[in-house]
Write a protein that holds these residues in place. Sequence first.
Motif, short mmCIF file in Angstrom:
data_model
loop_
_atom_site.label_atom_id
_atom_site.label_comp_id
_atom_site.label_asym_id
_atom_site.label_seq_id
_atom_site.Cartn_x
_atom_site.Cartn_y
_atom_site.Cartn_z
N HIS A 22 0.83 -1.22 0.00
CA HIS A 22 0.00 0.00 0.00
C HIS A 22 0.86 1.27 0.00
N GLU A 32 -2.37 0.41 7.85
CA GLU A 32 -1.50 -0.63 7.29
C GLU A 32 -0.33 -0.04 6.51
N HIS A 65 2.71 -7.06 4.42
CA HIS A 65 1.36 -6.55 4.67
C HIS A 65 0.98 -6.79 6.12
N VAL A 66 -0.10 -6.14 6.53
CA VAL A 66 -0.66 -6.38 7.85
C VAL A 66 -2.12 -6.75 7.64
ZN LIG Z 1 -2.28 -5.27 2.61
#
Ligand SMILES: [Zn+2]
Length: 216
Positions: free
Chosen positions: A9, A23, A77-78
Amino acid sequence: MLVFIDPGHGGDDLGAVSGDLVEKHLTLQIAREVDTALRRGYVVETVLTRTADTSVSLYKRVRRANDARCHLFLSLHVNAGGGTGFESYIYPRAFEPTVNIRRVIHAEVVSFLRPLGITDRGMKTADFYVLRATAMPAVVLESLFLDHPQDAARLRDPAFISGYARAVARGVGEALRLPVKDADAEKDALIAQLQAEVDRLRRALKNIRNEAENAL
Ligand SMILES: [Zn+2]
């Protein structure tokens, strides 16, 4: 060896959001720490697909990695959406090197998370664009759930983030068999430090002995 570290992102694309946790910020924080740990520990070149809060399309991220012919694309990612713990992803029809690299990274991360009581959600597959379109082994790590209270507390803890990042770096180092940087130099420094401590204790003991003799 060249590793692309991909903070998920960024910019207009916030990723998951829960309260003050966003995130896109967490992925950049984790990516920076992974980058530092990798370059500190191993002989390796790294590229971050973004180094600031900017929008970078998935196409561009993959294109840059493919053009650079990197050896690993590691996307960070989270997670969110009502779970807890850690999981990793590769492409469903990934070739053996990818399967192996993911297995090693996953195991190293879990060996850090398990003593903390964090759930291992397992080694999964998904048809994500960054997994499908990359020309090299590619792994996505989903690092805890930012909308889970306990996971969120971990993600707010800088010590946890750097411990996690170091575990990821160890996994990458082991998976790609990266040469360890200056292991001997580090060992020598430790021995020198211990020797200095022994000398200091010897001198202290001698002083105590002298004082005791003077007192008699
Ligand atoms: Zn993500």
